[in-house]
Design an enzyme around this catalytic site. Structure first.
Site, PDB file in Angstrom:
ATOM      1  N   LYS A 196       5.667   7.390  11.899  1.00 28.82           N
ATOM      2  CA  LYS A 196       5.359   6.915  13.324  1.00 28.82           C
ATOM      3  C   LYS A 196       6.447   7.384  14.338  1.00 28.82           C
ATOM      4  CE  LYS A 196       2.493   2.980  12.132  1.00 28.82           C
ATOM      5  NZ  LYS A 196       2.266   1.444  12.140  1.00 28.82           N
ATOM      6  N   ASP A 233     -10.226   8.380   9.069  1.00 32.77           N
ATOM      7  CA  ASP A 233      -9.533   6.915   8.562  1.00 32.77           C
ATOM      8  C   ASP A 233     -10.437   5.925   8.952  1.00 32.77           C
ATOM      9  OD1 ASP A 233      -8.244   5.104   8.053  1.00 32.77           O
ATOM     10  OD2 ASP A 233      -6.583   5.201   9.493  1.00 32.77           O
ATOM     11  N   ASP A 257     -10.357   4.575   1.517  1.00 31.65           N
ATOM     12  CA  ASP A 257     -11.054   4.007   2.718  1.00 31.65           C
ATOM     13  C   ASP A 257     -11.050   5.126   3.585  1.00 31.65           C
ATOM     14  OD1 ASP A 257      -8.196   4.253   3.057  1.00 31.65           O
ATOM     15  OD2 ASP A 257      -8.178   2.343   3.761  1.00 31.65           O
TER      16      ASP A 257
END
Length: 286
Positions: free
Chosen positions: A202, A258, A152
């Site tokens: 993150k 992305d 993806d």
């Protein structure tokens, strides 16, 4: 075993060869000529790639209600076709598709890959297996170094250069790394040279702006490190390899998008330029 030969080249060709000698990766003319021949003959790249296309694409609804995200189109071509373009650019024509959600539509669209000029084998996830589990299903196809890519994302990577780093550093896994403006939304690589020490998920204070681009070169031994059932290569395998000092990072300068949600998909539609020619400015941290 190597043999010494003598060749005569045009002065302009010699000049171009000399420009590629950097004293680190390429130390002399003989090494660069050998590398160019290996690239031209396709002997310095993995021969097979596993593309992970089993995800449900829930953040892309309603586009993915009836269409797997790998079949969504950018500039009139499916995301998978853009990935095929990248592989074919470097002569990689044996592809394993790991399918799950709406798997029959992917098989119907591509069949055996003949229309794309590639050879496709399929493995099917009867239940979600994450980013690592499908590799165990594909083990029978993977006897040598191989590529794994998320299905993806759109990316333009110099695969031979990445593979050269992978082999030179005796890595079990090499991860393509790309830069983003806000790395706090991703897993960020902490590096020592090209060696990945760890990924920080993150982080509020990122150690770098280099993130996992979802494109790997792996050795078959890695498959034996994957636990049964659902598993994520980023969390269940890469930390083990980092501790062994066998995990490397390859920062690259080519485009990367992305397609994980609607907003990012629209950005890719506007900015993606397609698989480009050789990127002279691809970085190699060595």
């Amino acid at each position: 075993m190597k043999e010494r030969i003598t060749i005569t080249l045009d002065k302009n060709l010699i000049s171009q060869i000399d420009k590629r000698i950097d004293g680190m990766d390429i130390k002399n003319r003989s090494q660069e000529i050998e590398l160019l021949l290996a690239e031209a003959l396709g002997t310095n790249i993995p021969s097979k790639a596993v593309l992970l296309v089993g995800g449900r694409g829930t953040r892309l609804k309603p586009l993915t209600d009836k269409t797997p995200k790998a079949l969504l189109k950018v500039h009139g071509k499916t995301i998978l076709e853009h990935l095929f373009d990248l592989l074919k650019k470097y002569g990689i024509r044996d592809v394993i598709l790991s399918t799950g959600y709406l798997k029959e539509k992917i098989r119907e669209y591509f069949e055996d890959g003949g229309k794309e000029g590639i050879n496709i084998a399929y493995v099917e996830e009867n239940e979600p297996l994450g980013t690592a589990g499908p590799l165990k299903l594909a083990k029978k196809y993977l006897n040598d170094s191989f590529i794994v890519s998320n299905g993806d994302e759109l990316k333009n990577i110099n695969i031979p250069r990445m593979f050269r780093l992978h082999k030179r550093k005796n890595a079990l896994a090499t991860i393509a790394l790309t830069t983003v403006d806000d790395p706090s939304q991703y897993g960020v690589a902490k590096l020592d040279g090209s060696r990945i020490i760890e990924f920080i998920e993150k982080p509020s204070s990122p150690p770098s702006n280099l993130i996992n681009a979802g494109f790997y070169i792996l050795e078959p031994e890695v498959i034996d490190m994957i636990p049964d059932g659902f598993s994520m290569i980023e969390k269940d395998v890469f930390p083990q390899l980092a501790k062994l000092g066998r995990l490397r990072g390859f920062p690259f300068a080519g485009q990367w998008f992305d397609i994980g949600n609607i907003e990012r998909y629209k950005i890719a539609e506007k900015k993606w330029k397609g698989v480009m020619p050789f990127e002279e400015d691809d970085m190699d941290l060595g």
